[in-house]
Enzyme design. Structure first.
Site, short mmCIF file in Angstrom:
data_model
loop_
_atom_site.label_atom_id
_atom_site.label_comp_id
_atom_site.label_asym_id
_atom_site.label_seq_id
_atom_site.Cartn_x
_atom_site.Cartn_y
_atom_site.Cartn_z
N TYR A 156 0.83 -1.20 0.00
CA TYR A 156 0.00 0.00 0.00
C TYR A 156 0.88 1.27 0.00
O TYR A 156 0.49 2.30 -0.50
CB TYR A 156 -0.88 0.05 1.27
CG TYR A 156 -2.17 -0.73 1.21
CD1 TYR A 156 -2.40 -1.71 0.25
CD2 TYR A 156 -3.18 -0.48 2.16
CE1 TYR A 156 -3.59 -2.43 0.25
CE2 TYR A 156 -4.37 -1.18 2.14
CZ TYR A 156 -4.58 -2.16 1.19
OH TYR A 156 -5.76 -2.86 1.18
N CYS A 204 -2.09 -1.41 10.31
CA CYS A 204 -1.24 -0.95 9.20
C CYS A 204 -1.09 0.55 9.36
O CYS A 204 -2.10 1.28 9.38
CB CYS A 204 -1.93 -1.30 7.89
SG CYS A 204 -1.11 -0.68 6.42
N CYS A 258 6.15 0.49 10.41
CA CYS A 258 5.32 -0.29 9.47
C CYS A 258 5.17 -1.64 10.13
O CYS A 258 6.15 -2.21 10.64
CB CYS A 258 6.03 -0.42 8.13
SG CYS A 258 5.34 -1.69 7.04
N THR A 259 3.95 -2.17 10.14
CA THR A 259 3.71 -3.39 10.92
C THR A 259 4.39 -4.63 10.32
O THR A 259 4.50 -5.66 10.99
CB THR A 259 2.21 -3.64 11.07
OG1 THR A 259 1.60 -3.66 9.76
CG2 THR A 259 1.56 -2.56 11.91
N HIS A 260 4.83 -4.52 9.07
CA HIS A 260 5.59 -5.65 8.50
C HIS A 260 6.96 -5.80 9.18
O HIS A 260 7.48 -6.91 9.28
CB HIS A 260 5.82 -5.43 7.00
CG HIS A 260 4.66 -5.77 6.13
ND1 HIS A 260 3.51 -5.02 6.10
CD2 HIS A 260 4.47 -6.80 5.25
CE1 HIS A 260 2.66 -5.56 5.22
NE2 HIS A 260 3.22 -6.63 4.70
N1 DGL Z 1 2.04 -2.86 7.00
C1 DGL Z 1 1.84 -1.58 6.46
C2 DGL Z 1 2.20 -0.47 7.43
O1 DGL Z 1 2.18 -0.66 8.62
C3 DGL Z 1 2.31 -1.19 5.10
C4 DGL Z 1 2.75 -2.10 4.13
C5 DGL Z 1 2.47 -1.73 2.71
O2 DGL Z 1 3.17 -0.87 2.13
O3 DGL Z 1 1.57 -2.34 2.19
O4 DGL Z 1 2.46 0.64 7.02
#
Ligand code: DGL
Length: 255
Positions: free
Chosen positions: A44, A75, A186-188
């Site tokens: 995203y 997210c 970012c949660t990833h």
């Molecule tokens: N996990 C998402 C966040 O915390 C973003 C990852 C994405 O770019 O899709 O920002």
């Protein structure tokens, strides 16, 4: 069905929200959860604001229709783009967002240098810039956009040479001056915490917003008297816009 018995929805652009789900389950193991990742449209963070807002709203609409008692936008990017609209739309439901954990990093050490890793979108939006401004008199806060990092994690590449090289490059410009902490905005990123720690340096402190978000969820559920009875074990249903990512979600959760 008693509203208390409904599940909590946890949403992310893909796998990242699993790091938040883990914290929520740790804190509230008696709750049921539906985890939904939109891996079909990830990442995203390099899309337009309108695209992210539309995608987020349509997925949350779907989850609300499924029947949930609260929504966690796990997210940072989707929260920045859509949390305000969603809170307006679902006034009676707790809608919890996440933001980079700058505050604990600032209070960790006086006048420190803090790198904030996040997607380009999170760092470019007003929400983040307001947050950064409110603490910039207390620390040197440096936004570090990480386009491309989410893709490794979405592919399940959690410790390959490519992702390690990427992280090495990311920290390189800040080596000379040095830095005290890194905010995983970012949660990833908490899903690859180990290799981020190695690349940043063992003395650097890492922060993420997962635990704070889980605590906020608990507070908001309690406030509305929506917490499940404590003597049960909740279950988790994993869903994804790409069917073949469902098993990766379950695997990452258990890791
Ligand atoms: N996990 C998402 C966040 O915390 C973003 C990852 C994405 O770019 O899709 O920002």
């Amino acid at each position: 069905m008693d509203k208390k018995e409904m599940p909590v929805a946890v949403f992310d652009s893909g796998m990242g929200g699993i790091s938040v789900l883990r914290e929520a389950v740790n804190l509230m193991p008696c709750e049921d959860y539906i985890y939904y990742g939109d891996s079909k449209h990830a990442p995203y963070g390099t899309k337009t604001l309108e695209e992210v807002r539309e995608l987020t709203i349509s997925h949350i609409d779907y989850l609300v229709k499924e029947g949930v008692k609260a929504v966690v936008i796990a997210c940072n990017t989707a929260t920045s783009a859509a949390v305000r609209v969603l809170r307006e739309k679902y006034k009676d439901m707790p809608v919890i967002g996440i933001e980079p954990a700058i505050k604990p990093a600032v209070y960790y050490k006086e006048n420190s240098t803090i790198l904030v890793m996040a997607t380009p979108m999170t760092l470019s939006l007003e929400k983040f810039n307001r947050l950064m401004k409110s603490y910039e008199h207390m620390a040197d806060i440096i936004p570090v956009p990480c386009p491309g990092l989410v893709e490794f994690i979405e592919e399940g590449d959690l410790d390959g040479e490519d992702v390690k090289d990427y992280l090495h490059e990311i920290f390189l410009p800040y080596r000379e001056k040095g830095f005290d902490s890194v905010v995983l905005g970012c949660t990833h990123y908490p899903l690859i915490r180990g290799i981020i720690q190695k690349a940043a340096g063992e003395n650097v402190k890492l922060f993420d917003g997962g635990e704070g978000t889980a605590k906020e969820l608990k507070r908001r559920l309690a406030e509305k008297n929506l917490l499940q009875d404590a003597d049960r074990k909740g279950k988790i249903v994993f869903k994804n816009s790409l069917e073949d990512k469902v098993s990766l979600s379950a695997y990452l959760f258990k890791m």
